[in-house]
Design an enzyme around this catalytic site. Sequence first.
Site, PDB file in Angstrom:
ATOM      1  N   TYR A 168     -62.190  -3.226 -32.138  1.00 49.27           N
ATOM      2  CA  TYR A 168     -61.717  -3.577 -30.789  1.00 49.27           C
ATOM      3  C   TYR A 168     -60.264  -3.132 -30.543  1.00 49.27           C
ATOM      4  O   TYR A 168     -59.990  -2.226 -29.740  1.00 49.27           O
ATOM      5  CB  TYR A 168     -61.888  -5.084 -30.609  1.00 49.27           C
ATOM      6  CG  TYR A 168     -61.256  -5.699 -29.385  1.00 49.27           C
ATOM      7  CD1 TYR A 168     -61.291  -5.056 -28.144  1.00 49.27           C
ATOM      8  CD2 TYR A 168     -60.651  -6.965 -29.462  1.00 49.27           C
ATOM      9  CE1 TYR A 168     -60.718  -5.638 -27.027  1.00 49.27           C
ATOM     10  CE2 TYR A 168     -60.092  -7.560 -28.350  1.00 49.27           C
ATOM     11  CZ  TYR A 168     -60.121  -6.894 -27.141  1.00 49.27           C
ATOM     12  OH  TYR A 168     -59.558  -7.483 -26.046  1.00 49.27           O
TER      13      TYR A 168
ATOM     14  N   THR B 282     -67.359  -3.539 -39.319  1.00 44.23           N
ATOM     15  CA  THR B 282     -67.519  -4.332 -38.088  1.00 44.23           C
ATOM     16  C   THR B 282     -67.248  -3.468 -36.850  1.00 44.23           C
ATOM     17  O   THR B 282     -67.371  -3.958 -35.731  1.00 44.23           O
ATOM     18  CB  THR B 282     -66.568  -5.554 -38.060  1.00 44.23           C
ATOM     19  OG1 THR B 282     -65.219  -5.087 -38.188  1.00 44.23           O
ATOM     20  CG2 THR B 282     -66.878  -6.532 -39.179  1.00 44.23           C
TER      21      THR B 282
ATOM     22  N   ALA C  37     -57.310  -2.317 -39.841  1.00 45.25           N
ATOM     23  CA  ALA C  37     -58.531  -2.610 -40.609  1.00 45.25           C
ATOM     24  C   ALA C  37     -58.388  -3.902 -41.389  1.00 45.25           C
ATOM     25  O   ALA C  37     -57.456  -4.051 -42.180  1.00 45.25           O
ATOM     26  CB  ALA C  37     -58.823  -1.449 -41.563  1.00 45.25           C
TER      27      ALA C  37
ATOM     28  N   SER D  64     -61.705 -10.369 -40.104  1.00 47.45           N
ATOM     29  CA  SER D  64     -60.915 -11.251 -39.245  1.00 47.45           C
ATOM     30  C   SER D  64     -61.680 -12.440 -38.659  1.00 47.45           C
ATOM     31  O   SER D  64     -61.301 -12.965 -37.615  1.00 47.45           O
ATOM     32  CB  SER D  64     -60.271 -10.430 -38.122  1.00 47.45           C
ATOM     33  OG  SER D  64     -61.264  -9.840 -37.331  1.00 47.45           O
TER      34      SER D  64
ATOM     35  N   TYR E  37     -58.100 -16.604 -43.872  1.00 49.17           N
ATOM     36  CA  TYR E  37     -57.781 -15.433 -43.045  1.00 49.17           C
ATOM     37  C   TYR E  37     -56.276 -15.371 -42.770  1.00 49.17           C
ATOM     38  O   TYR E  37     -55.615 -14.362 -43.038  1.00 49.17           O
ATOM     39  CB  TYR E  37     -58.580 -15.503 -41.732  1.00 49.17           C
ATOM     40  CG  TYR E  37     -58.068 -14.558 -40.668  1.00 49.17           C
ATOM     41  CD1 TYR E  37     -58.089 -13.174 -40.858  1.00 49.17           C
ATOM     42  CD2 TYR E  37     -57.549 -15.046 -39.460  1.00 49.17           C
ATOM     43  CE1 TYR E  37     -57.605 -12.307 -39.882  1.00 49.17           C
ATOM     44  CE2 TYR E  37     -57.068 -14.194 -38.482  1.00 49.17           C
ATOM     45  CZ  TYR E  37     -57.098 -12.821 -38.705  1.00 49.17           C
ATOM     46  OH  TYR E  37     -56.610 -11.967 -37.739  1.00 49.17           O
TER      47      TYR E  37
ATOM     48  N   LYS F 132     -53.235 -12.678 -44.166  1.00 45.85           N
ATOM     49  CA  LYS F 132     -52.351 -11.922 -43.261  1.00 45.85           C
ATOM     50  C   LYS F 132     -50.879 -12.242 -43.568  1.00 45.85           C
ATOM     51  O   LYS F 132     -50.019 -11.365 -43.513  1.00 45.85           O
ATOM     52  CB  LYS F 132     -52.678 -12.276 -41.804  1.00 45.85           C
ATOM     53  CG  LYS F 132     -54.008 -11.714 -41.333  1.00 45.85           C
ATOM     54  CD  LYS F 132     -53.866 -10.230 -41.044  1.00 45.85           C
ATOM     55  CE  LYS F 132     -55.159  -9.605 -40.612  1.00 45.85           C
ATOM     56  NZ  LYS F 132     -55.003  -8.219 -40.179  1.00 45.85           N
TER      57      LYS F 132
ATOM     58  N   PHE G  68     -51.536 -13.160 -30.576  1.00 43.81           N
ATOM     59  CA  PHE G  68     -52.180 -14.410 -30.183  1.00 43.81           C
ATOM     60  C   PHE G  68     -53.612 -14.025 -29.760  1.00 43.81           C
ATOM     61  O   PHE G  68     -54.231 -13.225 -30.445  1.00 43.81           O
ATOM     62  CB  PHE G  68     -51.311 -15.157 -29.163  1.00 43.81           C
ATOM     63  CG  PHE G  68     -50.185 -15.887 -29.886  1.00 43.81           C
ATOM     64  CD1 PHE G  68     -49.240 -15.178 -30.635  1.00 43.81           C
ATOM     65  CD2 PHE G  68     -50.110 -17.271 -29.908  1.00 43.81           C
ATOM     66  CE1 PHE G  68     -48.255 -15.830 -31.383  1.00 43.81           C
ATOM     67  CE2 PHE G  68     -49.119 -17.935 -30.640  1.00 43.81           C
ATOM     68  CZ  PHE G  68     -48.199 -17.208 -31.383  1.00 43.81           C
ATOM     69  N   ASN G  69     -54.172 -14.567 -28.679  1.00 48.52           N
ATOM     70  CA  ASN G  69     -55.584 -14.251 -28.384  1.00 48.52           C
ATOM     71  C   ASN G  69     -55.694 -12.943 -27.608  1.00 48.52           C
ATOM     72  O   ASN G  69     -55.360 -12.907 -26.420  1.00 48.52           O
ATOM     73  CB  ASN G  69     -56.217 -15.392 -27.582  1.00 48.52           C
ATOM     74  CG  ASN G  69     -56.357 -16.636 -28.422  1.00 48.52           C
ATOM     75  OD1 ASN G  69     -55.376 -17.139 -28.976  1.00 48.52           O
ATOM     76  ND2 ASN G  69     -57.561 -17.127 -28.543  1.00 48.52           N
TER      77      ASN G  69
ATOM     78  N   ASP H 124     -58.241 -27.438 -34.759  1.00 51.17           N
ATOM     79  CA  ASP H 124     -57.979 -26.762 -33.485  1.00 51.17           C
ATOM     80  C   ASP H 124     -56.747 -27.403 -32.833  1.00 51.17           C
ATOM     81  O   ASP H 124     -56.847 -28.496 -32.267  1.00 51.17           O
ATOM     82  CB  ASP H 124     -59.182 -26.973 -32.540  1.00 51.17           C
ATOM     83  CG  ASP H 124     -59.924 -25.688 -32.255  1.00 51.17           C
ATOM     84  OD1 ASP H 124     -59.476 -24.620 -32.707  1.00 51.17           O
ATOM     85  OD2 ASP H 124     -60.965 -25.768 -31.559  1.00 51.17           O
TER      86      ASP H 124
HETATM   87  N1  LIG Z   1     -58.880  -9.720 -31.847  1.00 55.54           N
HETATM   88  C1  LIG Z   1     -57.930 -10.638 -31.950  1.00 55.54           C
HETATM   89  O1  LIG Z   1     -57.822 -11.549 -31.088  1.00 55.54           O
HETATM   90  C2  LIG Z   1     -56.941 -10.583 -33.075  1.00 55.54           C
HETATM   91  C3  LIG Z   1     -55.944 -11.577 -33.135  1.00 55.54           C
HETATM   92  C4  LIG Z   1     -55.010 -11.524 -34.164  1.00 55.54           C
HETATM   93  C5  LIG Z   1     -55.047 -10.493 -35.097  1.00 55.54           C
HETATM   94  N2  LIG Z   1     -56.047  -9.560 -35.043  1.00 55.54           N
HETATM   95  C6  LIG Z   1     -56.059  -8.497 -36.065  1.00 55.54           C
HETATM   96  O2  LIG Z   1     -56.182  -7.240 -35.422  1.00 55.54           O
HETATM   97  C7  LIG Z   1     -56.935  -6.338 -36.233  1.00 55.54           C
HETATM   98  C8  LIG Z   1     -58.074  -5.772 -35.424  1.00 55.54           C
HETATM   99  O3  LIG Z   1     -58.916  -6.843 -34.978  1.00 55.54           O
HETATM  100  P1  LIG Z   1     -60.208  -6.562 -34.104  1.00 55.54           P
HETATM  101  O4  LIG Z   1     -60.437  -7.757 -33.264  1.00 55.54           O
HETATM  102  O5  LIG Z   1     -60.091  -5.224 -33.481  1.00 55.54           O
HETATM  103  O6  LIG Z   1     -61.326  -6.549 -35.248  1.00 55.54           O
HETATM  104  P2  LIG Z   1     -62.559  -5.550 -35.444  1.00 55.54           P
HETATM  105  O7  LIG Z   1     -63.437  -6.191 -36.467  1.00 55.54           O
HETATM  106  O8  LIG Z   1     -63.141  -5.176 -34.129  1.00 55.54           O
HETATM  107  O9  LIG Z   1     -61.853  -4.259 -36.068  1.00 55.54           O
HETATM  108  C9  LIG Z   1     -61.545  -4.129 -37.430  1.00 55.54           C
HETATM  109  C10 LIG Z   1     -61.963  -2.724 -37.860  1.00 55.54           C
HETATM  110  O10 LIG Z   1     -61.579  -2.502 -39.215  1.00 55.54           O
HETATM  111  C11 LIG Z   1     -62.658  -1.880 -39.908  1.00 55.54           C
HETATM  112  N3  LIG Z   1     -62.476  -2.207 -41.333  1.00 55.54           N
HETATM  113  C12 LIG Z   1     -62.450  -3.434 -41.914  1.00 55.54           C
HETATM  114  N4  LIG Z   1     -62.184  -3.329 -43.224  1.00 55.54           N
HETATM  115  C13 LIG Z   1     -62.018  -1.995 -43.491  1.00 55.54           C
HETATM  116  C14 LIG Z   1     -61.689  -1.248 -44.661  1.00 55.54           C
HETATM  117  N5  LIG Z   1     -61.499  -1.828 -45.833  1.00 55.54           N
HETATM  118  N6  LIG Z   1     -61.582   0.103 -44.551  1.00 55.54           N
HETATM  119  C15 LIG Z   1     -61.785   0.729 -43.365  1.00 55.54           C
HETATM  120  N7  LIG Z   1     -62.097   0.068 -42.222  1.00 55.54           N
HETATM  121  C16 LIG Z   1     -62.207  -1.281 -42.300  1.00 55.54           C
HETATM  122  C17 LIG Z   1     -63.908  -2.431 -39.258  1.00 55.54           C
HETATM  123  O11 LIG Z   1     -65.051  -1.603 -39.431  1.00 55.54           O
HETATM  124  C18 LIG Z   1     -63.478  -2.515 -37.793  1.00 55.54           C
HETATM  125  O12 LIG Z   1     -63.754  -1.306 -37.097  1.00 55.54           O
HETATM  126  C19 LIG Z   1     -57.388  -7.131 -37.455  1.00 55.54           C
HETATM  127  O13 LIG Z   1     -56.495  -6.841 -38.504  1.00 55.54           O
HETATM  128  C20 LIG Z   1     -57.255  -8.580 -37.008  1.00 55.54           C
HETATM  129  O14 LIG Z   1     -56.994  -9.429 -38.084  1.00 55.54           O
HETATM  130  C21 LIG Z   1     -56.980  -9.572 -34.053  1.00 55.54           C
END
Ligand SMILES: NC(=O)c1ccc[n+]([C@@H]2O[C@H](COP(=O)([O-])OP(=O)(O)OC[C@H]3O[C@@H](n4cnc5c(N)ncnc54)[C@H](O)[C@@H]3O)[C@@H](O)[C@H]2O)c1
Length: 318
Positions: A11, A35, A70, A73, A137, A141, A165-166, A278
Amino acid sequence: MRYLVTGGAGYVGSVCAAHLLAAGHEVTVLDDLSTGFREGVPLGATFVEGRVQDASRWLDASYDGVLHFAACSQVGESVTDPEKYWRNNVGGTIELLAAMRRAGVRRLVFSSTAAVYGEPASVPIQEAAATVPTNPYGATKLAVDHMITGECAAHGLAAASLRYFNVAGAHGAYGERHDPESHLIPLVLQVALGRRESISVYGSDYPTPDGTCVRDYIHVSDLAEAHLLALTAVQPGSHLICNLGNGNGFSVREVIETVRKVTGHPVPEAAAPRRAGDPAVLVASAAAARELLGWEPRRADLAGIVSDAWEFARGVAR
Ligand SMILES: NC(=O)c1ccc[n+]([C@@H]2O[C@H](COP(=O)([O-])OP(=O)(O)OC[C@H]3O[C@@H](n4cnc5c(N)ncnc54)[C@H](O)[C@@H]3O)[C@@H](O)[C@H]2O)c1
């Protein structure tokens, strides 16, 4: 500039990769599709299907920096399968940092999270707040944040950890589709799409204006813009840590009501008990990002965030 984007089929990574390309940069996406989705990789990016743990196979001195999205999460999964989180999030980043050192790539922007703070003593949450994660998780981080601080001090890395955040909304064809989905806006949109009967509201007796939990929603494109700014703000030997949020909270009820207005769907609610751990209110202080990155969220309006997410969700459903 030439950037390696780990997790660029997911995402947030896909939206950031799209913004990097639009700004004229060259992008290689490294993703194992655990994912993420192949079609999430933006047009114009080079795609390498592989693991962060093997980054040294692709990373060389031709790269100007790495954006590291990557990770695993899902908070709930991290509680039941913590070793998966330590292995992938911490183990993967150790290998990535080593690969960067070997290749002489000295610029990094890392996706950290508000989950590093746990239950805050006060809001809005500042970067100096205590970091007491309440799940594996958030702990992984936070461990990576500490690793990066050490890497900057010992080896002159220029790095930023951005504590999201979100994250919400979408950027055209690039949006949110986690499986299982745990984020409120896509879940409420699933009700509007007829994929779910109702949306559960976990607790309505919190000390908030309407009794439901308040969270800080940041548009994914605002977030992407902060990453581009961070790439130029980082300095060798120093680790920037910034929260990324709007600094404004919206309650669960406000989100549901906004989805009703945007989609025209009634969106039935189901009352459910509070979930353990929460907090009532999680809102960022974004002062550091404004001051250190010169960042300003431009899409803070909830209806706009929901409307972009709705367009994306309808596109996926078609
Ligand atoms: N979405 C949120 O609200 C949010 C909030 C805080 C932090 N984050 C952080 O932002 C980042 C992206 O989140 P997202 O929501 O896009 O998640 P997501 O799951 O959509 O994207 C993560 C991507 O990383 C890839 N991946 C995971 N492990 C891997 C590895 N070892 N090697 C190669 N690829 C790998 C997955 O295939 C996926 O495409 C994450 O690190 C997450 O912890 C997201």
